[in-house]
Design a protein around this motif. Structure first.
Motif, PDB file in Angstrom:
ATOM      1  N   GLU A   1      53.356  39.714  24.994  1.00 42.70           N
ATOM      2  CA  GLU A   1      53.966  39.963  26.206  1.00 42.70           C
ATOM      3  C   GLU A   1      53.615  38.548  26.992  1.00 42.70           C
ATOM      4  OE1 GLU A   1      53.508  43.329  28.378  1.00 42.70           O
ATOM      5  OE2 GLU A   1      53.216  44.647  26.587  1.00 42.70           O
ATOM      6  N   LEU A   2      52.381  38.285  27.125  1.00 45.61           N
ATOM      7  CA  LEU A   2      52.177  37.169  27.948  1.00 45.61           C
ATOM      8  C   LEU A   2      52.922  35.872  27.468  1.00 45.61           C
ATOM      9  CD1 LEU A   2      48.076  37.236  28.230  1.00 45.61           C
ATOM     10  CD2 LEU A   2      49.827  37.941  29.922  1.00 45.61           C
ATOM     11  N   SER A   3      53.116  35.745  26.062  1.00 43.44           N
ATOM     12  CA  SER A   3      53.851  34.532  25.816  1.00 43.44           C
ATOM     13  C   SER A   3      55.277  34.266  26.432  1.00 43.44           C
ATOM     14  CB  SER A   3      53.859  34.479  24.312  1.00 43.44           C
ATOM     15  OG  SER A   3      54.586  35.374  23.953  1.00 43.44           O
ATOM     16  N   VAL A   4      55.966  35.622  26.896  1.00 44.33           N
ATOM     17  CA  VAL A   4      57.054  35.552  27.718  1.00 44.33           C
ATOM     18  C   VAL A   4      57.169  34.769  28.765  1.00 44.33           C
ATOM     19  CG1 VAL A   4      59.096  37.182  28.592  1.00 44.33           C
ATOM     20  CG2 VAL A   4      57.582  37.808  26.569  1.00 44.33           C
ATOM     21  N   GLN A   5      55.822  34.556  29.532  1.00 39.84           N
ATOM     22  CA  GLN A   5      55.764  34.161  30.907  1.00 39.84           C
ATOM     23  C   GLN A   5      55.105  32.778  30.817  1.00 39.84           C
ATOM     24  OE1 GLN A   5      53.802  36.897  33.226  1.00 39.84           O
ATOM     25  NE2 GLN A   5      53.420  35.555  34.795  1.00 39.84           N
ATOM     26  N   ALA A   6      54.069  32.954  30.286  1.00 35.48           N
ATOM     27  CA  ALA A   6      53.273  31.718  30.023  1.00 35.48           C
ATOM     28  C   ALA A   6      53.376  30.851  28.689  1.00 35.48           C
ATOM     29  CB  ALA A   6      51.741  32.198  30.088  1.00 35.48           C
ATOM     30  N   ASP A   7      52.863  29.555  28.819  1.00 40.77           N
ATOM     31  CA  ASP A   7      52.708  28.802  27.595  1.00 40.77           C
ATOM     32  C   ASP A   7      51.371  29.035  26.907  1.00 40.77           C
ATOM     33  OD1 ASP A   7      55.119  27.568  27.921  1.00 40.77           O
ATOM     34  OD2 ASP A   7      54.321  25.661  28.553  1.00 40.77           O
ATOM     35  N   ILE A   8      51.420  29.539  25.807  1.00 39.96           N
ATOM     36  CA  ILE A   8      50.329  29.832  24.895  1.00 39.96           C
ATOM     37  C   ILE A   8      49.931  29.009  23.703  1.00 39.96           C
ATOM     38  CG2 ILE A   8      49.110  31.648  23.567  1.00 39.96           C
ATOM     39  CD1 ILE A   8      50.033  33.593  25.665  1.00 39.96           C
ATOM     40  N   VAL A   9      48.794  28.453  23.654  1.00 40.82           N
ATOM     41  CA  VAL A   9      48.572  27.613  22.509  1.00 40.82           C
ATOM     42  C   VAL A   9      47.366  28.109  21.897  1.00 40.82           C
ATOM     43  CG1 VAL A   9      47.812  25.282  21.976  1.00 40.82           C
ATOM     44  CG2 VAL A   9      49.312  25.472  23.880  1.00 40.82           C
ATOM     45  N   ILE A  10      47.395  28.334  20.614  1.00 35.49           N
ATOM     46  CA  ILE A  10      46.384  28.685  19.806  1.00 35.49           C
ATOM     47  C   ILE A  10      45.764  27.519  18.926  1.00 35.49           C
ATOM     48  CG2 ILE A  10      45.278  30.540  18.007  1.00 35.49           C
ATOM     49  CD1 ILE A  10      47.245  32.498  19.465  1.00 35.49           C
ATOM     50  N   VAL A  11      44.496  27.172  19.295  1.00 32.80           N
ATOM     51  CA  VAL A  11      43.971  26.104  18.420  1.00 32.80           C
ATOM     52  C   VAL A  11      42.863  26.682  17.388  1.00 32.80           C
ATOM     53  CG1 VAL A  11      43.038  23.867  18.678  1.00 32.80           C
ATOM     54  CG2 VAL A  11      44.371  24.790  20.520  1.00 32.80           C
ATOM     55  N   SER A  12      42.926  25.938  16.202  1.00 32.13           N
ATOM     56  CA  SER A  12      42.199  26.439  15.185  1.00 32.13           C
ATOM     57  C   SER A  12      41.649  25.395  14.279  1.00 32.13           C
ATOM     58  CB  SER A  12      42.628  27.725  14.496  1.00 32.13           C
ATOM     59  OG  SER A  12      42.111  28.161  13.386  1.00 32.13           O
ATOM     60  N   GLY A  13      40.331  25.465  13.541  1.00 28.19           N
ATOM     61  CA  GLY A  13      39.993  24.798  12.312  1.00 28.19           C
ATOM     62  C   GLY A  13      40.554  25.241  11.379  1.00 28.19           C
ATOM     63  N   GLN A  14      41.194  26.452  11.072  1.00 22.07           N
ATOM     64  CA  GLN A  14      41.766  26.821   9.825  1.00 22.07           C
ATOM     65  C   GLN A  14      42.912  26.148   9.591  1.00 22.07           C
ATOM     66  OE1 GLN A  14      40.449  29.337   8.487  1.00 22.07           O
ATOM     67  NE2 GLN A  14      39.570  30.619   9.659  1.00 22.07           N
TER      68      GLN A  14
ATOM     69  N   GLN B   1      52.026  28.670  33.724  1.00 28.16           N
ATOM     70  CA  GLN B   1      50.677  28.878  33.374  1.00 28.16           C
ATOM     71  C   GLN B   1      50.658  28.253  31.771  1.00 28.16           C
ATOM     72  OE1 GLN B   1      52.678  31.779  33.920  1.00 28.16           O
ATOM     73  NE2 GLN B   1      51.646  33.379  35.195  1.00 28.16           N
ATOM     74  N   LEU B   2      49.341  27.870  31.624  1.00 30.14           N
ATOM     75  CA  LEU B   2      49.018  27.375  30.421  1.00 30.14           C
ATOM     76  C   LEU B   2      47.713  28.311  29.851  1.00 30.14           C
ATOM     77  CD1 LEU B   2      49.227  25.461  27.650  1.00 30.14           C
ATOM     78  CD2 LEU B   2      47.521  24.001  29.168  1.00 30.14           C
ATOM     79  N   VAL B   3      47.707  28.758  28.669  1.00 23.42           N
ATOM     80  CA  VAL B   3      46.439  29.628  28.348  1.00 23.42           C
ATOM     81  C   VAL B   3      46.185  28.712  26.842  1.00 23.42           C
ATOM     82  CG1 VAL B   3      45.464  31.597  27.470  1.00 23.42           C
ATOM     83  CG2 VAL B   3      47.308  31.740  29.401  1.00 23.42           C
TER      84      VAL B   3
ATOM     85  N   ARG C   1      52.137  17.810  29.133  1.00 22.76           N
ATOM     86  CA  ARG C   1      53.479  18.310  28.867  1.00 22.76           C
ATOM     87  C   ARG C   1      54.002  18.717  30.134  1.00 22.76           C
ATOM     88  NH1 ARG C   1      53.229  20.559  22.796  1.00 22.76           N
ATOM     89  NH2 ARG C   1      52.620  18.681  22.005  1.00 22.76           N
ATOM     90  N   ASN C   2      53.324  19.481  31.082  1.00 19.38           N
ATOM     91  CA  ASN C   2      53.765  20.286  31.887  1.00 19.38           C
ATOM     92  C   ASN C   2      52.943  19.948  33.392  1.00 19.38           C
ATOM     93  OD1 ASN C   2      55.340  21.911  33.573  1.00 19.38           O
ATOM     94  ND2 ASN C   2      55.422  23.346  31.846  1.00 19.38           N
ATOM     95  N   GLN C   3      53.472  20.255  34.534  1.00 23.46           N
ATOM     96  CA  GLN C   3      52.631  20.435  35.658  1.00 23.46           C
ATOM     97  C   GLN C   3      51.913  21.646  35.940  1.00 23.46           C
ATOM     98  OE1 GLN C   3      51.478  18.287  38.283  1.00 23.46           O
ATOM     99  NE2 GLN C   3      51.938  16.649  37.023  1.00 23.46           N
ATOM    100  N   TYR C   4      51.181  22.278  35.323  1.00 25.77           N
ATOM    101  CA  TYR C   4      50.739  23.790  35.075  1.00 25.77           C
ATOM    102  C   TYR C   4      50.026  23.808  36.472  1.00 25.77           C
ATOM    103  CZ  TYR C   4      51.921  23.886  30.396  1.00 25.77           C
ATOM    104  OH  TYR C   4      52.563  23.884  28.891  1.00 25.77           O
ATOM    105  N   ASP C   5      50.172  25.124  37.236  1.00 20.74           N
ATOM    106  CA  ASP C   5      49.440  25.327  38.293  1.00 20.74           C
ATOM    107  C   ASP C   5      48.491  26.600  38.006  1.00 20.74           C
ATOM    108  OD1 ASP C   5      51.403  27.374  38.260  1.00 20.74           O
ATOM    109  OD2 ASP C   5      52.411  26.985  40.321  1.00 20.74           O
ATOM    110  N   PHE C   6      48.449  26.908  36.836  1.00 26.51           N
ATOM    111  CA  PHE C   6      47.404  27.680  36.250  1.00 26.51           C
ATOM    112  C   PHE C   6      47.030  27.131  34.807  1.00 26.51           C
ATOM    113  CE2 PHE C   6      45.054  31.222  34.080  1.00 26.51           C
ATOM    114  CZ  PHE C   6      44.353  31.716  35.130  1.00 26.51           C
ATOM    115  N   VAL C   7      45.622  27.029  34.693  1.00 30.13           N
ATOM    116  CA  VAL C   7      45.308  26.599  33.181  1.00 30.13           C
ATOM    117  C   VAL C   7      44.174  27.311  32.811  1.00 30.13           C
ATOM    118  CG1 VAL C   7      44.505  24.681  31.624  1.00 30.13           C
ATOM    119  CG2 VAL C   7      46.106  24.320  33.405  1.00 30.13           C
ATOM    120  N   LEU C   8      44.028  28.196  31.802  1.00 27.35           N
ATOM    121  CA  LEU C   8      42.950  28.842  31.267  1.00 27.35           C
ATOM    122  C   LEU C   8      42.421  28.293  29.740  1.00 27.35           C
ATOM    123  CD1 LEU C   8      40.723  31.073  31.154  1.00 27.35           C
ATOM    124  CD2 LEU C   8      42.503  32.459  30.088  1.00 27.35           C
TER     125      LEU C   8
END
Ligand code: GDG
Length: 756
Positions: free
Chosen positions: A547-560, A516-518, A688-695
């Motif tokens: 907790e979620l980051s243990v299982q899914a790839d999490i990306v936080i994007v910002s203008g900061q 999963q990619l979030v 980067r990956n063949q994600y089967d869930f993308v949010l």
């Protein structure tokens, strides 16, 4: 101390294109007697008002170049296209038959009279089916050129009654495009419209394809909204002038068109104009001059004006020899029968007046059937004691404004019909009613006898009004309103509210996925923005992400900036952080940031930004690691607006050389290296990956690139937070709903990817 506001990059790319579409281009082509092609730009009001936009090569003007295509070889068409391109103009070629039926036929023999409350001739009614087919066919030709020349998210500004079905055609083809439409003529009362117009519903539906529909004055807006209501095409919110359609809103607004005030004032000192004025004054040493300037058109009430002057001479013999009516009548639509008839009637009446009242030393009416160069027209404006502007009906009438703007000594009286749009602004004119001919005569008498003190006062106050609302102001107001209307759209055509059932389904899909990619936007999506600035991550969300980051790839994007993200999110070492809209990236497990910056350009751009920070009171400059942001939320909007235009002009060439993007956000202008955006980050993540869930969750219109450029798989879930049109498939309205969704993922033991 660095400002934090620019993190909220709500803007559109400043070098996103503006496509202007009008029946005629501001540049015309003519074939000389020797067969050579001549290309000549016109200095019409519209071209002047839009010049700051049309000088930018990213913007384009689409229209007919003024020559039928039957007369042209393919080589000549190519030549014309290349020549026009130098003016950022792009042709729609039309045959003589198309021009006959679309332009002379449907546009000018049916729509024009109906929209000016004039009768349509029997001949035109007989031909109307053919005319209508040609009208739609030509609107489709315009559509094809727009589609070929513009991108899916460009802003398109369509002008006038010849292209009323085009907004909806374009909306069908491009759901995300921002469409503005401006009508330069009146919009008739709904009853009149529905009773006389066979395809009224199609025309109204055509306009509803736009995001923003503009008119000169309020009563035309009301008439349009009443027509929409009468066809049951949307829900009308009269107070906010909004029409709600099933999938989006249409904003209706008034933008009274102005003139290039400075050009007219300047001309009054031009030696060529003064020389012409001196010549004219010799011709009329003692007489008072009454002036009319119009295209020869039934809507302008020319015969009625000549008749009023005739009555004046009949009823007031003491004016004989002391006044002259100068009629400058510009040839127009000369192939249409009704226009030919009008010319004969007017010329007969003028001849009659001159025969009845004239003598060797006095010609009561000086009639000119031609178009004069600007300098000569300006000299006439300066000469005239009275401008007699009494159209039967007129969208605005620019001549009224030009006359007053040409009077540095305020020595002129404006007589103006209440049925011209200009009458709503120019309330110090002598107002007459063309439906009551006696008021035209009494208006002239009043004008001729008005004491100097009174007409100077009146002219002065109207000049102020014209100066404040000039043509540049008009164009800028429309374009700004178009951008903000699009930003505030409740939904893109396909952006649906996230229902509870969909959320549950997402939750199940997330739980069942093996990778999963979030991707989450930080600013205002997971971190609330308060007046004090950006708040940190709510404690609960902090836990959820951990907790979620243990299982899914999490990306936080910002203008900061990197430092702010480090401060707020540094503790997460298995989350990807992206700062400054993609210019910096910190991968999981890494301590250092990868940079995509290049700073050689900064000194050059800084020079300009500093100059304007000093010049515009309230403006502030923010220097980020690899971008520069000019904030103007505390400056006067007028100064800021002008400064932004000027900055665009001076930074534009540098942006080309240094490969920079210039982003216009909500009250800020940001300059940064080209090519990096949230969208480019998203693209890399997806690869980067063949994600089967993308949010993917974002809120800005800038996040459009995130939703659209990511090349996400068909089943990816893209969510927009708040109103505004983007390429996202789903919508939630508050950051709390994002939190709720992530909370449910945690509960289901699933993981997400989020963008900031
Ligand atoms: C439509 C709407 C709305 C005229 N004679 C000469 C000349 N002109 C210029 C004037 C003025 C223009 O033509 C006419 O503009 P108007 O506004 O008066 O009228 P329309 O042509 O009917 O324009 C009207 C307008 O669109 C804008 O939205 O106001 O209601 O009908 O600028 O100066 N220019 C030169 N020589 C002439 O002999 N150079």
């Amino acid at each position: 101390m660095p400002l934090e506001r620019s993190a909220k990059a709500v803007g559109s790319l400043l070098n996103q294109s503006l496509i202007i579409v009008s029946n005629r281009l501001p540049v015309s082509v003519k074939k000389g007697d020797d067969g050579r092609m001549e290309v000549f730009p016109s200095v019409g009001g519209l071209a002047t008002g839009l010049s700051s936009y049309t000088k930018n090569a990213d913007n384009k003007w689409i229209g007919w170049p003024g020559i039928p295509s039957n007369d042209l070889t393919e080589d000549e068409k190519r030549f014309i296209s290349e020549e026009l391109r130098q003016h950022n103009c792009y042709p729609v070629f039309l045959t003589q038959d198309q021009l006959n039926d679309f332009y002379n036929g449907y546009s000018n023999s049916i729509l024009w009279p109906l929209f000016h409350d004039l009768p349509v001739t029997e001949a035109a009614i007989r031909e109307r089916d053919r005319f209508w087919n040609a009208y739609q066919q030509v609107n489709r030709l315009f559509l094809e050129v727009i589609l070929a020349l513009s991108g899916p998210e460009d802003a398109v500004w369509i002008h006038d009654y010849q292209l009323m079905t085009l907004p909806d055609m374009l909306r069908q083809a491009r759901q995300l495009v921002n469409i503005g439409f401006f009508l330069h003529i009146p919009f008739p009362a709904a009853q009149n419209f529905a009773d006389h117009l066979k395809w009224g519903a199609d025309l109204v539906a055509g306009l509803l394809g736009a995001d923003l529909v503009g008119f000169h004055v309020h009563s035309y807006m009301d008439n349009f909204m009443a027509a929409v209501e009468s066809y049951g095409m949307g829900t009308i919110d009269k107070d906010n002038a909004r029409i709600t359609l099933p999938d989006r809103i249409v904003q209706v607004a008034e933008f009274p068109i102005g003139i290039d005030y400075k050009r007219y004032m300047r001309a009054s000192k031009d030696p060529a104009v003064l020389q012409e004025l001196a010549r004219l004054k010799e011709m009329f040493p003692t007489q008072k001059v009454i002036l009319t300037v119009d295209r020869l058109d039934p809507s302008k009430g020319l015969v009625e004006r000549a008749a009023a002057y005739q009555t004046l001479l009949q009823e007031y013999p003491n004016f004989h020899g002391k006044v002259t009516l100068m009629m400058l009548v510009v040839p127009s639509r000369t192939e249409i029968e009704a226009y030919k008839n009008l010319k004969s009637r007017l010329e007969e009446l003028v001849e009659d007046i001159n025969k009845t009242f004239g003598n060797e030393s006095w010609t009561p009416v000086v009639y000119m059937y031609k178009s004069l160069p600007f300098e000569r027209l300006n000299a006439l404006y300066q000469l005239a004691d009275v401008a007699f502007i009494a159209p039967w009906r007129d969208g605005m009438n620019l001549v009224a404004k030009e006359y007053l703007a040409s009077k540095p000594n305020k020595d002129g009286v404006l007589v103006l019909s209440k049925t011209a749009g200009a009458a709503e602004e120019l309330t110090d004119a002598v107002i007459v009613d063309p439906a009551r001919p006696e008021t035209l005569v009494s208006g002239l008498v009043r004008a001729l006898k008005m004491p100097a003190e009174e007409f100077r006062r009146r002219a002065g106050s109207m000049q102020q009004q014209i100066q404040n609302a000039d043509i540049h102001n008009w164009a800028n107001s429309f374009i700004n309103a178009l951008h903000s209307t699009a930003d505030n759209q409740e939904g893109g055509a396909h952006t649906l509210g996230l229902t509870g059932r969909q959320a549950a389904k997402l939750n199940r899909r997330f739980g069942a996925a093996s990778s999963q990619l979030v991707l989450l936007d930080y600013d205002c999506v997971i971190a609330p923005l308060t007046p004090a600035g950006m708040e940190g991550l709510p404690a609960e969300l902090h836990e959820i992400l951990k907790e979620l980051s243990v299982q899914a790839d999490i990306v936080i994007v910002s203008g900061q900036t990197q430092s702010l993200l480090e401060e707020k999110l540094g503790g997460f070492d298995n989350i990807t952080l992206v700062a400054e809209h993609g210019l910096f990236e910190r991968l999981p497990g890494e301590k250092s940031w990868k940079s995509y910056r290049g700073t050689d350009w900064q000194a050059k751009v800084l020079e300009h930004l500093e100059k304007f920070t000093e010049k515009v009171q309230g403006a502030e400059l923010e220097k980020k690691d690899c971008s520069l942001v000019w904030h103007y939320d505390k400056a006067s909007s007028y100064d800021a607006q002008n400064a932004v235009l000027e900055l665009k002009r001076v930074i534009g060439p540098l942006a080309g050389v240094w490969k920079l993007d210039v982003l216009q956000g909500s009250m800020f202008l940001e300059v940064r290296p080209k090519g990096r955006s949230k969208g480019s980050t998203a693209k890399e993540m997806a690869a980067r990956n063949q994600y089967d869930f993308v949010l993917v969750v974002g809120d800005d219109s800038d996040d459009c690139s995130l939703f659209v450029d990511g090349d996400w798989p068909e089943e990816a879930v893209t969510v927009k937070v708040g109103p505004g049109r983007t390429g996202a498939r789903l919508r939630v309205f508050r950051p709390e709903e994002v939190l709720g969704l992530l909370r449910s993922f945690k509960a289901s033991g699933s993981v997400l990817a989020v963008s900031a």
